[in-house]
Design an enzyme around this catalytic site. Structure first.
Site, PDB file in Angstrom:
ATOM      1  N   HIS A 207       0.806  -1.223   0.000  1.00  0.00           N
ATOM      2  CA  HIS A 207       0.000   0.000   0.000  1.00  0.00           C
ATOM      3  C   HIS A 207       0.841   1.276   0.000  1.00  0.00           C
ATOM      4  O   HIS A 207       0.310   2.374  -0.022  1.00  0.00           O
ATOM      5  CB  HIS A 207      -0.960   0.030   1.188  1.00  0.00           C
ATOM      6  CG  HIS A 207      -0.288   0.360   2.490  1.00  0.00           C
ATOM      7  ND1 HIS A 207       0.507  -0.526   3.156  1.00  0.00           N
ATOM      8  CD2 HIS A 207      -0.290   1.495   3.227  1.00  0.00           C
ATOM      9  CE1 HIS A 207       0.966   0.040   4.264  1.00  0.00           C
ATOM     10  NE2 HIS A 207       0.509   1.271   4.335  1.00  0.00           N
TER      11      HIS A 207
HETATM   12  C1  UD1 Z   1      -2.405   5.751   5.714  1.00  0.00           C
HETATM   13  C2  UD1 Z   1      -1.098   6.266   6.337  1.00  0.00           C
HETATM   14  C3  UD1 Z   1      -0.025   5.196   6.221  1.00  0.00           C
HETATM   15  C4  UD1 Z   1      -0.497   3.888   6.796  1.00  0.00           C
HETATM   16  C5  UD1 Z   1      -1.805   3.488   6.120  1.00  0.00           C
HETATM   17  C6  UD1 Z   1      -2.353   2.213   6.674  1.00  0.00           C
HETATM   18  C7  UD1 Z   1      -0.624   8.681   6.176  1.00  0.00           C
HETATM   19  C8  UD1 Z   1       0.153   9.691   5.469  1.00  0.00           C
HETATM   20  N1  UD1 Z   1      -0.610   7.442   5.636  1.00  0.00           N
HETATM   21  O1  UD1 Z   1      -2.154   5.552   4.338  1.00  0.00           O
HETATM   22  O2  UD1 Z   1       1.129   5.630   6.923  1.00  0.00           O
HETATM   23  O3  UD1 Z   1       0.486   2.911   6.589  1.00  0.00           O
HETATM   24  O4  UD1 Z   1      -2.754   4.538   6.335  1.00  0.00           O
HETATM   25  O5  UD1 Z   1      -3.530   1.850   6.002  1.00  0.00           O
HETATM   26  O6  UD1 Z   1      -1.218   8.969   7.192  1.00  0.00           O
HETATM   27  N2  UD1 Z   1      -9.707   4.983   1.914  1.00  0.00           N
HETATM   28  C9  UD1 Z   1     -10.843   4.217   1.972  1.00  0.00           C
HETATM   29  N3  UD1 Z   1     -11.392   3.981   3.204  1.00  0.00           N
HETATM   30  C10 UD1 Z   1     -10.866   4.498   4.333  1.00  0.00           C
HETATM   31  C11 UD1 Z   1      -9.707   5.282   4.246  1.00  0.00           C
HETATM   32  C12 UD1 Z   1      -9.127   5.501   3.038  1.00  0.00           C
HETATM   33  O7  UD1 Z   1     -11.348   3.739   0.973  1.00  0.00           O
HETATM   34  O8  UD1 Z   1     -11.407   4.239   5.414  1.00  0.00           O
HETATM   35  C13 UD1 Z   1      -9.094   5.218   0.586  1.00  0.00           C
HETATM   36  C14 UD1 Z   1      -9.330   6.631   0.135  1.00  0.00           C
HETATM   37  O9  UD1 Z   1      -9.676   6.610  -1.200  1.00  0.00           O
HETATM   38  C15 UD1 Z   1      -7.994   7.307   0.293  1.00  0.00           C
HETATM   39  C16 UD1 Z   1      -7.002   6.137   0.169  1.00  0.00           C
HETATM   40  O10 UD1 Z   1      -7.703   5.000   0.676  1.00  0.00           O
HETATM   41  O11 UD1 Z   1      -7.790   8.293  -0.648  1.00  0.00           O
HETATM   42  C17 UD1 Z   1      -5.772   6.359   0.971  1.00  0.00           C
HETATM   43  O12 UD1 Z   1      -6.097   6.661   2.336  1.00  0.00           O
HETATM   44  P1  UD1 Z   1      -5.147   7.615   3.230  1.00  0.00           P
HETATM   45  O13 UD1 Z   1      -5.628   7.639   4.638  1.00  0.00           O
HETATM   46  O14 UD1 Z   1      -4.966   8.903   2.518  1.00  0.00           O
HETATM   47  O15 UD1 Z   1      -3.754   6.922   3.153  1.00  0.00           O
HETATM   48  P2  UD1 Z   1      -3.342   5.401   3.295  1.00  0.00           P
HETATM   49  O16 UD1 Z   1      -2.761   4.970   2.015  1.00  0.00           O
HETATM   50  O17 UD1 Z   1      -4.467   4.578   3.888  1.00  0.00           O
END
Ligand code: UD1
Length: 375
Positions: free
Chosen positions: A213
């Protein structure tokens, strides 16, 4: 007059939850602590959030700031805006943050500007790679926190090099490993092995677990395709279970499908099912930070698909091997493990299931209680 230490604990994203669970449990047992839990809402999907609360018995947050997904600046800014009035209203003696996600730095910054002390759990880890958003979050959070709780020796050296006073650094072990020891017996009862066709009763076949991821691995379709070509080759030898993170899922559609039928793409798993699979896997391939540590604690070989790690103890003492992202190198490393030429590790010092206890006892002895009534 107050006589209890009011601690505001912060969670936002999935990896925060196995870290906060043992801390909240320990704080609730302690007569001198009044814990409150605040969720920023960075992660909101049940499979990344709700299921962890239920399985680990984490109490419902007092407040959820519901910031949701957005760019880094917007997400961090929204957390700052929404947490400031709460900090003013609640006036905690301490804000406790874990890990390195956007919620960690955002709340630390808001608290520090209000003169509220911050404790950082998992301080001092450095990949020395500022292209990782987490590295920036780690450096800034450590610069703001008064109490720095570390999981490994290298972290102490990193913090001292950055000028943090030695008396603010506490080597306490690893709270995520507290959760592993606490939940492993329950996780072993999971039916996920049968559901995925990997186990019949207590007999398991050999299989690999894959997680991906990191933006550097999945945001470019070329890079993702390259990594998945290595996974396809490994899947000729054993099934590969791949719980797909939402960030990766979006990219997979563009990158094209995984070709080998032995690569099983599944939804993200809850804590217990995932821990069960990790503990039974022949080999784990990952770009996660936490999984490098969990496999070291479980004694399971881990191949990390990154060029660096902020958790060097998993390499020097644990079962982790940095293999980078070159497909030939990944396949070679996996074949070595399958030919029983894997690295034998041991459990790092203080990863003994008692880190939360040490942290809570330390906080009680070092954090002053403000003598005014809380709002
Ligand atoms: C975040 C953390 C990362 C951690 C990871 C674990 C930061 C900068 N990154 O990354 O360090 O390793 O979480 O999972 O804080 N989304 C969903 N459902 C949710 C949340 C997110 O579908 O509940 C999707 C959204 O489209 C979003 C994408 O996942 O744009 C990424 O989510 P985001 O929280 O921005 O970063 P992660 O890649 O999850």
């Amino acid at each position: 007059m107050k006589d209890r230490l009011k601690i505001m604990n912060i969670v936002g994203a999935r990896p925060n939850l196995p870290k906060i669970a043992p801390l909240i449990r320990e704080m609730k047992r302690h007569p001198k602590i009044e814990p409150i839990l605040v969720h920023t809402g960075q992660h909101y999907a049940d499979e990344l959030n709700g299921i962890f609360f239920r399985e680990m018995g984490i109490p419902a947050p007092h407040v959820n700031l519901e910031v949701g997904s957005a760019s880094h600046a917007v997400q961090t800014g929204e957390i700052l805006k929404r947490v400031e009035p709460l900090l003013i209203e609640q006036r905690p003696d301490l804000v406790l943050v874990v890990g390195d996600v956007n919620s960690t730095i955002a709340v630390s910054l808001a608290a520090a500007k209000l003169g509220i002390r911050v404790a950082h759990i998992e301080a001092g880890l450095r990949s020395f790679d500022r292209s990782m958003p987490e590295e920036i979050n780690r450096i800034l959070t450590d610069a703001l926190a008064q109490y720095l709780f570390v999981t490994e020796q290298d972290a102490i050296e990193n913090l001292e090099r950055e000028g943090r006073p030695r008396e603010s650094i506490f080597f306490v072990g690893n709270v995520m490993i507290d959760s592993i020891y606490n939940f492993l017996p329950l996780a072993r009862k999971s039916r996920i092995g049968e559901e995925l066709g990997l186990a019949r009763g207590q007999t398991w076949c050999d299989f690999a677990v894959l997680t991906l991821h990191r933006p550097s691995n999945v945001d470019s379709t070329d890079k993702l395709r390259q990594l998945l070509s290595a996974i396809d080759t490994i899947a000729e030898q054993l099934p590969v279970i791949f719980p797909v993170h939402p960030r990766t899922e979006k990219q997979l559609v563009q990158a094209g499908v995984v070709k080998h039928s032995s690569v099983k793409l599944i939804q993200p798993l809850g804590y217990l099912d995932f821990l069960c699979l990790l503990s039974r896997a022949r080999v784990v391939l990952t770009d996660s930070g936490g999984i490098q540590e969990e496999t070291t604690a479980l004694g399971v070989p881990c191949l990390t698909l990154r060029e660096n790690t902020e958790r060097p103890v998993t390499i020097t003492q644990g079962t982790n091997l940095l293999v980078g992202t070159d497909p030939a190198r990944i396949v070679r490393a996996a074949r070595d493990v399958l030919a029983c030429k894997e690295k034998v590790g041991h459990i790092p010092p203080l990863w003994d299931g008692h880190a939360a206890e040490r942290i809570v006892n330390t906080l009680c002895s070092v954090v002053p209680i403000s003598r005014t009534m809380a709002a």
